[in-house]
Write an enzyme that holds these catalytic residues in place. Structure first.
Site, PDB file in Angstrom:
ATOM      1  N   ARG A  89      22.483  54.401  50.660  1.00 27.45           N
ATOM      2  CA  ARG A  89      21.094  54.665  50.332  1.00 27.45           C
ATOM      3  C   ARG A  89      19.985  54.619  51.544  1.00 27.45           C
ATOM      4  O   ARG A  89      20.125  53.816  52.458  1.00 27.45           O
ATOM      5  CB  ARG A  89      20.605  53.228  49.445  1.00 27.45           C
ATOM      6  CG  ARG A  89      18.962  53.250  49.254  1.00 27.45           C
ATOM      7  CD  ARG A  89      18.646  51.890  48.405  1.00 27.45           C
ATOM      8  NE  ARG A  89      17.174  52.160  48.325  1.00 27.45           N
ATOM      9  CZ  ARG A  89      16.436  51.335  48.766  1.00 27.45           C
ATOM     10  NH1 ARG A  89      16.818  50.022  49.219  1.00 27.45           N
ATOM     11  NH2 ARG A  89      14.914  51.334  48.548  1.00 27.45           N
ATOM     12  N   HIS A 133       9.823  55.201  51.628  1.00 23.76           N
ATOM     13  CA  HIS A 133       9.937  53.740  52.149  1.00 23.76           C
ATOM     14  C   HIS A 133       8.937  53.494  53.273  1.00 23.76           C
ATOM     15  O   HIS A 133       9.336  53.352  54.393  1.00 23.76           O
ATOM     16  CB  HIS A 133      11.649  53.455  52.782  1.00 23.76           C
ATOM     17  CG  HIS A 133      11.905  52.414  52.806  1.00 23.76           C
ATOM     18  ND1 HIS A 133      13.084  51.850  52.346  1.00 23.76           N
ATOM     19  CD2 HIS A 133      11.473  51.013  53.349  1.00 23.76           C
ATOM     20  CE1 HIS A 133      13.432  50.562  52.394  1.00 23.76           C
ATOM     21  NE2 HIS A 133      12.292  50.246  53.157  1.00 23.76           N
ATOM     22  N   GLU A 178       9.957  48.991  46.947  1.00 26.41           N
ATOM     23  CA  GLU A 178       9.273  47.940  47.028  1.00 26.41           C
ATOM     24  C   GLU A 178       7.629  48.364  47.158  1.00 26.41           C
ATOM     25  O   GLU A 178       6.883  48.121  47.871  1.00 26.41           O
ATOM     26  CB  GLU A 178       9.449  47.118  48.403  1.00 26.41           C
ATOM     27  CG  GLU A 178      10.828  46.593  48.361  1.00 26.41           C
ATOM     28  CD  GLU A 178      11.070  45.811  49.705  1.00 26.41           C
ATOM     29  OE1 GLU A 178      12.170  44.995  49.293  1.00 26.41           O
ATOM     30  OE2 GLU A 178      10.390  45.747  50.499  1.00 26.41           O
ATOM     31  N   ASN A 304      15.721  44.553  44.814  1.00 27.29           N
ATOM     32  CA  ASN A 304      15.900  43.976  46.059  1.00 27.29           C
ATOM     33  C   ASN A 304      15.531  42.651  46.368  1.00 27.29           C
ATOM     34  O   ASN A 304      14.612  42.020  46.084  1.00 27.29           O
ATOM     35  CB  ASN A 304      14.599  44.678  47.294  1.00 27.29           C
ATOM     36  CG  ASN A 304      15.225  46.081  47.348  1.00 27.29           C
ATOM     37  OD1 ASN A 304      16.001  46.495  47.098  1.00 27.29           O
ATOM     38  ND2 ASN A 304      14.400  46.659  48.488  1.00 27.29           N
ATOM     39  N   GLU A 364      19.030  46.188  47.866  1.00 31.89           N
ATOM     40  CA  GLU A 364      18.813  45.581  49.139  1.00 31.89           C
ATOM     41  C   GLU A 364      19.358  44.081  48.955  1.00 31.89           C
ATOM     42  O   GLU A 364      18.784  43.390  48.096  1.00 31.89           O
ATOM     43  CB  GLU A 364      17.597  45.556  49.846  1.00 31.89           C
ATOM     44  CG  GLU A 364      17.231  46.958  50.439  1.00 31.89           C
ATOM     45  CD  GLU A 364      15.941  46.869  51.107  1.00 31.89           C
ATOM     46  OE1 GLU A 364      15.400  45.893  51.471  1.00 31.89           O
ATOM     47  OE2 GLU A 364      15.128  48.054  51.137  1.00 31.89           O
TER      48      GLU A 364
END
Length: 457
Positions: A89, A133, A178, A304, A364
């Site tokens: 990833r 990200h 996130e 995550n 994660e």
């Protein structure tokens, strides 16, 4: 190359701790490892600007060079192949593809990801890209960033470009990593780029992120029919600090804001009612067209997990009226985060119950500890090895409890630029000497390779 299995084939084999077809991977992010910040036409990102602003990042560190993965990606792929990593990833750097976030495509930037994907496939490793990200092109931030709804359209255009360029070789994609951190830490607390401190901007940013995700999923269905796309969210169990009704209610508000802000719109069509009650008219409302986009079905949720939060009522606070804290007793990581494996089981089972047994991936999970290369040339990171073992066992318990978990990605493959902490915190299962960029597989990495071989702890 391994293939991501469907729910129907995720069945236990006799004697295996994990289901047949379970995926073992590792994760990284572009700004944290690539370096080459000013090469081959890459544009400036908000993290370039933020990290070069005095006082924003520990020791004045930046991602200008990072792990030099841009030049050493083949070496890193060879490491993954030797460890038996089945899926990687990584994130695509938006400023490499569109230096200003829009306008002319940068061919050299796209060529890097073409080469990376081809090399992964040659090594038998499944590429799993994340489109965003945290490295928004600075030119878009200058126009309002995620607090401006037009950024959602620019993201959809960028996503479609990636789908068309790489979708012939990639079966599984992630839209956002996130988004809570992007919205809250970037626009409310100011700990992350772009460093704003305005609750109103944070709620607007969250709204734009939801719409951006939905528009990207719509484009994906048009360009890559039959393939899979999901979203990755940060999740922390919200435990009440006491049994008082006030603290219990505060924990529910914190859970809505921290864990459901971005999933409820996808699965239920709107923000959690606790957020609507807490923020009132500050919280944007979806137009019918936006709601349709946001509710575009996804194929999996990426979770995550690192720690839990302890929540108390704060009647004098604004908005959520909560006081959030980390436990300070018991084993802690170098980040000061409690080592709490039961939170992994709880997180996965809560997702399973709340959203109708979706396919899940731990995208994660890992820990920072202080360590050095020993005189024997090895990195004896027993704390990390134990952390990973207990959390992977906790993931196995979630499967036993019925969660539809399809894979686990350790954070991180490499020690890297840890955002506001710079290079002071090391999460990797591979040690990086930042002076020479020499890689050394840690004991935790060798242990993880054994887990992959056995499909069991």
């Amino acid at each position: 190359m391994v293939t991501f299995e469907t729910e129907q084939t995720l069945e236990h084999e006799a004697g295996d701790a994990f289901p047949r077809g379970f995926i073992w991977g590792a994760a990284t992010a572009a700004y944290q490892i690539e370096g080459a910040a000013n090469e081959d036409g890459r544009g400036e990102s908000i993290w370039d600007r933020f990290s070069h602003t005095p006082g924003k990042v520990q020791n004045g560190d930046t991602g200008d060079v990072a792990c030099d993965h841009y030049h050493r990606y083949r070496e890193d792929i060879a490491l993954m192949r030797d460890l038996g990593i089945q899926a990687y990833r990584f994130s695509i750097g938006w400023p490499r593809i569109f230096p200003t976030g829009e306008g002319p495509l940068n061919p050299k930037g796209l060529d890097f990801y073409n080469r990376l994907v081809d090399a992964l496939l040659e090594a038998g490793i499944t590429p799993v890209p994340t489109l965003y990200h945290w490295d928004l092109p600075q030119a878009l931030e200058d126009k309002g960033g995620w607090a401006g709804i037009d950024t959602a359209n620019r993201f959809a255009d960028y996503a479609e470009t990636c789908f068309k360029a790489l979708g012939d070789r990639i079966d599984t994609w992630i839209t956002l990593n996130e988004p809570w951190c992007v919205a809250h830490m970037g626009y409310v607390s100011g700990e992350h780029a772009p460093g704003k401190t305005d609750q109103r901007l944070g709620l607007l940013a969250g709204h734009t992120l939801c719409v951006a995700h939905g528009l990207a999923v719509q484009r994906f269905r048009q360009v890559c029919p039959g393939k899979r796309i999901g979203i990755t969210v940060s999740l922390s169990p919200a435990h009440a600090l006491s049994d008082s009704p006030e603290d219990q209610a505060a924990a529910r508000r914190s859970d809505a804001y921290g864990n459901k802000w971005f999933l409820d719109p996808i699965y239920r069509g709107d923000y959690p009612p606790e957020m609507r009650e807490a923020f009132g008219e500050l919280l944007p409302r979806f137009t019918p067209e936006q709601r349709t986009a946001v509710q575009s079905p996804i194929d999996f949720i990426g979770a995550n997990y690192y720690f839990r939060g302890m929540i108390a009522d704060d009647p004098d606070g604004s908005g959520l009226r909560t006081r959030w804290s980390l436990p300070t007793e018991g084993p802690l990581t170098a980040m000061g985060w409690e080592v709490y494996p039961p939170g992994m089981t709880e997180t996965l089972c809560d997702l399973d119950e709340a959203y109708g047994r979706p396919l899940l991936y731990v995208t994660e999970n890992g820990a920072a500890f202080d360590e050095t290369v020993s005189p024997d040339g090895r990195v004896h990171d027993e704390n990390r090895r134990h952390y990973l073992e207990t959390h992977i066992r906790a993931a196995a318990r979630a499967i036993e409890d019925g969660a539809n978990l399809g894979g686990y990605f350790v954070w991180s493959l490499l020690d890297n630029f840890e955002w506001g902490f710079g290079y002071a915190k090391r999460f990797g299962i591979v040690h990086v000497d930042y002076a020479t960029h020499e890689r050394t597989v840690k004991d935790s990495g060798l242990w993880y390779a054994g887990v992959i071989r056995r499909n069991a702890v």
